[in-house]
Structures are given as structure tokens and as C-alpha cells.
Design a protein around this motif. Structure first.
Motif, short mmCIF file in Angstrom:
data_model
loop_
_atom_site.label_atom_id
_atom_site.label_comp_id
_atom_site.label_asym_id
_atom_site.label_seq_id
_atom_site.Cartn_x
_atom_site.Cartn_y
_atom_site.Cartn_z
N ASN A 208 4.29 -9.29 3.70
CA ASN A 208 3.14 -8.77 4.41
C ASN A 208 2.80 -9.69 5.57
O ASN A 208 2.42 -10.85 5.37
N LEU A 209 2.94 -9.16 6.79
CA LEU A 209 2.71 -9.99 7.98
C LEU A 209 1.26 -10.42 8.12
O LEU A 209 0.96 -11.46 8.70
N ARG A 210 0.34 -9.61 7.59
CA ARG A 210 -1.08 -9.97 7.69
C ARG A 210 -1.40 -11.24 6.91
O ARG A 210 -2.26 -12.01 7.28
N VAL A 211 -0.72 -11.42 5.80
CA VAL A 211 -0.90 -12.66 5.04
C VAL A 211 -0.03 -13.75 5.66
O VAL A 211 -0.47 -14.88 5.86
N ALA A 212 1.20 -13.36 5.97
CA ALA A 212 2.19 -14.37 6.37
C ALA A 212 1.85 -15.04 7.69
O ALA A 212 1.93 -16.27 7.80
N MET A 213 1.45 -14.27 8.67
CA MET A 213 1.34 -14.83 10.03
C MET A 213 0.26 -15.90 10.17
O MET A 213 0.54 -16.97 10.69
N PRO A 214 -0.97 -15.64 9.70
CA PRO A 214 -1.97 -16.72 9.86
C PRO A 214 -1.57 -17.99 9.11
O PRO A 214 -1.67 -19.08 9.66
N PHE A 215 -1.07 -17.82 7.90
CA PHE A 215 -0.72 -19.01 7.12
C PHE A 215 0.54 -19.70 7.68
O PHE A 215 0.65 -20.92 7.65
N SER A 216 1.46 -18.90 8.19
CA SER A 216 2.67 -19.52 8.74
C SER A 216 2.35 -20.27 10.03
O SER A 216 2.97 -21.29 10.32
N LEU A 217 1.36 -19.76 10.77
CA LEU A 217 0.95 -20.47 11.99
C LEU A 217 0.39 -21.85 11.64
O LEU A 217 0.77 -22.87 12.23
N VAL A 218 -0.49 -21.85 10.62
CA VAL A 218 -1.09 -23.11 10.17
C VAL A 218 0.00 -24.05 9.64
O VAL A 218 0.07 -25.23 10.01
N ALA A 219 0.89 -23.49 8.81
CA ALA A 219 1.94 -24.32 8.20
C ALA A 219 2.92 -24.84 9.26
O ALA A 219 3.37 -25.98 9.17
N SER A 220 3.20 -24.03 10.29
CA SER A 220 4.12 -24.46 11.35
C SER A 220 3.54 -25.65 12.12
O SER A 220 4.24 -26.62 12.40
N CYS A 221 2.23 -25.53 12.47
CA CYS A 221 1.58 -26.63 13.22
C CYS A 221 1.66 -27.91 12.42
O CYS A 221 2.03 -28.97 12.93
N SER A 222 1.28 -27.82 11.14
CA SER A 222 1.26 -29.05 10.34
C SER A 222 2.68 -29.53 10.03
O SER A 222 2.90 -30.74 9.89
#
Lengths: 416, 143
Positions: A208-222
Motif C-alpha cells: 500500500n503506497l499510502r502507508v509505504a511512501m510517508p514512512f519510506s521517505l522518513v526512513a530514506s532520510c534517516s
């Protein structure tokens, strides 16, 4: 012990059922189904019959067990003996030779072992000792790495963990490679694994992109910050921290219990704003399941930590993504597993670039590892039908604890 | 958690997901094929390497910084100038694999905008920028 596919389920009549149960928990990429008689591992990203409930006939169960018990015990024990032998004896032994081939170590060895008359003058006129040739042919290492990664790929699938989480501590502890190259390769392994599984998970409607995208953005930055920091600190600190982190991961593996359908009463404001909800088709029942998430802020904070650790140590993050998505956000288990794959894809990709740009990529390490672990995973998926996941999981935990101890010893400078 | 029987086309089956999956699959297959071919060229010695294959064990025990110093490799995108050498040819496939998410997200943006999903499109753009920043080599710290 067997793995059920949908075809098998359809062949088993209701009057001929020996065991029946539901999905109980997920570790990284594997869904476990359990009742009091048997335990079945049903799902890996490359083998995806998404059945929620299962049935198995007593005849099938007994035949399967009789046929496979002796062969599989022998096979597994051989693999594990080889792995332990390789890791504990062969790799440290060969390592001595590899160390001798590094310029600094080589000149040190040369000074001790070669007569002074062999000294030569360099361009500045200073006398130096020529480096002796390594006693280990160069091709031994990629082959050994390929074999170890192949075994790790099998164990990772059978144990329900990601390849990166086994690769980095084990290869980092027992091979002569610097941790910079090992971590970069670990991220590329996580990336390749996620690339292999993601398309199918998207098609099944599980990611589900709605769950994945916000969290993946945060995880990518960190993950980028973690990778940058990881490249800035000394290898000893990396080893020491890795030892502690691996113990922490073992604790997570032992303590977390996930639920297939977490109860979400009131989605929080952020979840509503981002519309973190969805539906998927439960193939076993033909029902469409609607779900929603909550505690998105807390999950986001946890993903900062997960991304950071994943980037810093090159571990990937499957070990933590699923528990956070399922237990904190309240995302159904199958959606959590599939969504974790996407998060892994983006965060590993972002962190891998940092390592690539810092020169931490040697193709001779990365490519045999990637191919070895991917082939091992394919074999592991086939072996799932004949192994008891619970036992392999125990072996994975033992392997991780040993690798963690080795990393700690290296970190403290006790056993280099 | 609501569970309901449905005969209608399920909501999860969207063209967006199908397109994303196809792009992801095709890109990763292409990347893996490039990796396989370039590595075969590298180990067979068909094309000359920047570092002889047999000397690699002398370098992999060093930190990345020491490795760059010893080999004269400048890091970042310097590999593109050495891409005619067999060892750096391997970087093409690996960097392609590391860029797959970015390419697929780029494909996703117009679809999201068409569906008027501005928030997700914004996050998608931010994700691309983050990976671009990481890939650019601008972000550096330490040795």
C-alpha cells in the motif's frame, strides 16, 4: 512438515482434515501458521500463496514427514556444519594470508621474513621491502563468499529473516573485508531482494503506497544520515555498535508477537490526512478486507530509528519494519510484510548511494554476494516445504548471537 | 477491521499499481542483466581492468577512504570516466539498480496528479529529491 498451496487446500476435503489453523505471526518476509499439531511456513516474497487459513490431511502430513525427515535432517546438518566450519576455521585461517597481501601488512611480513638484501629503492630513494605475493589465490575469496552467501540465502528464507541482517554481521566478522564494503554490499543485497519481491506484491494489491511512501521517505532520510555517520566512524566503533544492535534484533525476534488483523478504533489525524487506509482481497476466503491505521506519528519516529540503523550498518530493515507497521500502526500483517518490502527498497537505495559515492563498492565482493544470496533464497523457498521453520529460526538466532559476539570481540580489540 | 464478501472488482486492483509493478519488474530485470554481463566480462578478463583482479585482495581490507587513496579513485561519479575498464563497468548495473526506485517514482507522479492525489504526489517528489541528493554525492561527512 509441508507447505500448503491453494491447490493443496482445494484438494483436501473438509472431512479429511487433520490440522487447521490461522496465520499467527510474521517474521520479516515469512508468514507462519500454527496450531497445536504442526507449524507451516507459507509465504515468502518469492512464494506467495496468500492463504489465511489452512487445512491439511493426516495422510498428507504423515507421508510428507516420512519422506523428508531423514534426508532433510542430513541436508540441513551438513549445510550448517559447513557454514560453521567455514566461518570459524576456514575464513579466519585464510584471513591471515589475505592480511599479508595488504600493503601495510605485506611490508611488515616482508621485514620479518625476507633478508635485507632484497630491499629495493622506491621513487623517493628510500629503501623499502617488496611485498611478498599472497599465498591465497584471489579467486578463492569470491567463491568462498558466494558459497557462504548461498548458505545464508537458504538459512535466511528458512529462518524468515532478511539476507542483509545475516550477511553484514557474519561476513563482516569472519571475512577479511573492511566493514565499509560489507555494509554497502549488505544494502545492495536488501535492495536486490526487495526488487525481486516488490512487483509481485504490488500486483497482489498487498503493498500500500499510502502507508509505504510517508514512512519510506522518513526512513530514506534517516538511512542517508545513518550511512554518512557510519562512514565517518572507525571500524572498531562500527563493530561494537553492530554487536549491540544484532543482540537487540535477536531480542525483537524473540519477543515480538504479531497479529493478523490489529484492531484500530480511532485513526489519528495524520493517518486521516494522509488517508492511510485501504483494502485487499483475502484470497483464502474471497473476502475483501478494509483496514485503517493509527499512531502514525509514533510509527514515523520509529522509522527514523529503523532507517538510521539500516543505513549505518547496511542491515536493511525488514527485521523492524513489519513489527512497527503491524503492532504500532495497526496495519494487517500481510499488508505490513508487503509494504515493508517497498520501504526496504527506497531506504536501502538511498543509503547505498552514500556508500557508492564514498568508494565503498568493490564489484568482486558485491556481485558474488548478491547472486549467492538470491540463488540460496530460491533454494530456501523450495526447502520450505520440508523443514520446520521453528528449528531454523533457532539456528538463525544462534548464528546472530555468535556473529554479534564476534563483532563485540573485534570491537573491543580482543579477537581481531 | 471490516471483512465483507464482494463480487465487484476489488478496490486494490488499480492501474497505478500494475504500472508501478511493471516498471519495477522491467527495470530490475534490466539492471540484473547488466550486472551479470558486466561481471562476466570482468572475471573473464575480456576487457582490461583498472585494478588487476588478482590484486583486489590487497585492497578490500582497507577502509573506503584508504582504498580510494591507494587506487586513485576519486569516488562519487568518477567511475563514469573509468567505465571503459572492466571493474568499473560493473558500476553501471549496480547504480542502475540503485536508481530503479527513482525512475519508478517519476513514472508514478503523473498518475497521482491525474487522480488528484496531491499529497502522495508531493511525497513521491520528495522521495525522488532525497534519493537524487544521496546519488549526487553532495551529502558527505567524515573520511
Amino acid at each position: 512438515m509441508t507447505t500448503l498451496t491453494r491447490a493443496t487446500v482445494s484438494r483436501v476435503g473438509r472431512g479429511n482434515v487433520a490440522s487447521r489453523g490461522n496465520v499467527t505471526h510474521v517474521v520479516a518476509s515469512a508468514v507462519y501458521l500454527i496450531d497445536n499439531k504442526t507449524q507451516l511456513k507459507l509465504w515468502t516474497p518469492t512464494d506467495l500463496p496468500l492463504t489465511r487459513s489452512f487445512e491439511i490431511s493426516s495422510k498428507q502430513l504423515a507421508a510428507s514427514r516420512r519422506k523428508n525427515r531423514i534426508i532433510m535432517h542430513f541436508f540441513l546438518k551438513t549445510i550448517l556444519s559447513l557454514a560453521f566450519f567455514g566461518l570459524f576455521f576456514l575464513a579466519p585461517g585464510l584471513r591471515i594470508h589475505a592480511d599479508e597481501s595488504s600493503p601495510e601488512a605485506a611490508s611488515a611480513v616482508a621485514t620479518k621474513s625476507q633478508p635485507p638484501e632484497l630491499a629495493v629503492q622506491d621513487s623517493s630513494g628510500a629503501f623499502i621491502m617488496p611485498a611478498p605475493k599472497s599465498r591465497t589465490p584471489w579467486w578463492i575469496w569470491p567463491i568462498l563468499l558466494f558459497i557462504v552467501c548461498f548458505l545464508l540465502g537458504i538459512v535466511a528464507v528458512l529462518g524468515g529473516v532478511g539476507g542483509g541482517v545475516l550477511f553484514v554481521p557474519i561476513v563482516g566478522s569472519f571475512f577479511p573485508f573492511h566493514m565499509d564494503f560489507v555494509r554497502a554490499t549488505g544494502l545492495l543485497l536488501a535492495l536486490s531482494g526487495a526488487l525481486a519481491s516488490s512487483p509481485m506484491l504490488f500486483r497482489k494489491g498487498m503493498t500500500n503506497l499510502r502507508v509505504a511512501m510517508p514512512f519510506s521517505l522518513v526512513a530514506s532520510c534517516s538511512a542517508i544520515v545513518g550511512a554518512m555517520l557510519g562512514m565517518a566512524i572507525s571500524e572498531k566503533v562500527v563493530q561494537l555498535s553492530l554487536g549491540i544492535i544484532i543482540l537487540f534484533i535477536v531480542a525483537i525476534m524473540l519477543l515480538t508477537r504479531k497479529t493478523e488483523y490489529p484492531r484500530v478504533e480511532n485513526p489519528d489525524r495524520l493517518s486521516n490526512l494522509l488517508r492511510i487506509n485501504g483494502s485487499y482481497l483475502e484470497e483464502s476466503t474471497g473476502h475483501e478486507v478494509d483496514w485503517k491505521a493509527h499512531r502514525s506519528v509514533l510509527s514515523g519516529i520509529l522509522f527514523v530509528f529503523i532507517g538510521f540503523i539500516g543505513g549505518m550498518f547496511g542491515l536493511g530493515a525488514g527485521w523492524a519494519n513489519v513489527p512497527v507497521l503491524n503492532m504500532v500502526s495497526g496495519v494487517p500483517l500481510k499488508v505490513a510484510v508487503a509494504t515493508s518490502s517497498y520501504i526496504l527498497l527506497t531506504s536501502s537505495s538511498a543509503a547505498a548511494w552514500v556508500y557508492i559515492n564514498k568508494g565503498a563498492l568493490i564489484a568482486m565482493i558485491a556481485i558474488p554476494s548478491i547472486t549467492g544470496i538470491m540463488l540460496g533464497a530460491k533454494i530456501g523457498v523450495k526447502m520450505l516445504k520440508r523443514t520446520r521453520p521453528e528449528n531454523v529460526r533457532k539456528i538463525v538466532i544462534v548464528l546472530l548471537v555468535v556473529a554479534s559476539a564476534r563483532a563485540l570481540l573485534k570491537g573491543f580489540g580482543i579477537w581481531n | 477491521m471490516e471483512e465483507k464478501q464482494t463480487d465487484a472488482v476489488p478496490k486494490y486492483s488499480t492501474p497505478r499499481r500494475e504500472t508501478y509493478a511493471s516498471w519495477l519488474e522491467n527495470c530490475s530485470r534490466t539492471g540484473l542483466a547488466i550486472v551479470a554481463i558486466s561481471f562476466a566480462i570482468y572475471v573473464t578478463g575480456s576487457i582490461e581492468s583498472h585494478l588487476p583482479v588478482k590484486d583486489i585482495p590487497s585492497y578490500w581490507g582497507m577502509s573506503a577512504a584508504e582504498y580510494m587513496q591507494e587506487t586513485g579513485y576519486r569516488g562519487g561519479w568518477a567511475w563514469t570516466s573509468l567505465v571503459h575498464k572492466a571493474d568499473y563497468m560493473n558500476f553501471i548495473g549496480i547504480c542502475f539498480l540503485a536508481s530503479v526506485t527513482m525512475v519508478c517514482n517519476l513514472r508514478l507522479i503523473p498518475m497521482l496528479l491525474k487522480e488528484n492525489d496531491k499529497i502522495l504526489a508531493g511525497i513521491c517528489v520528495a522521495q525522488i529529491i532525497v534519493i537524487l541528493l544521496a546519488a549526487s554525492g553532495i551529502l558527505t561527512v567524515g573520511h
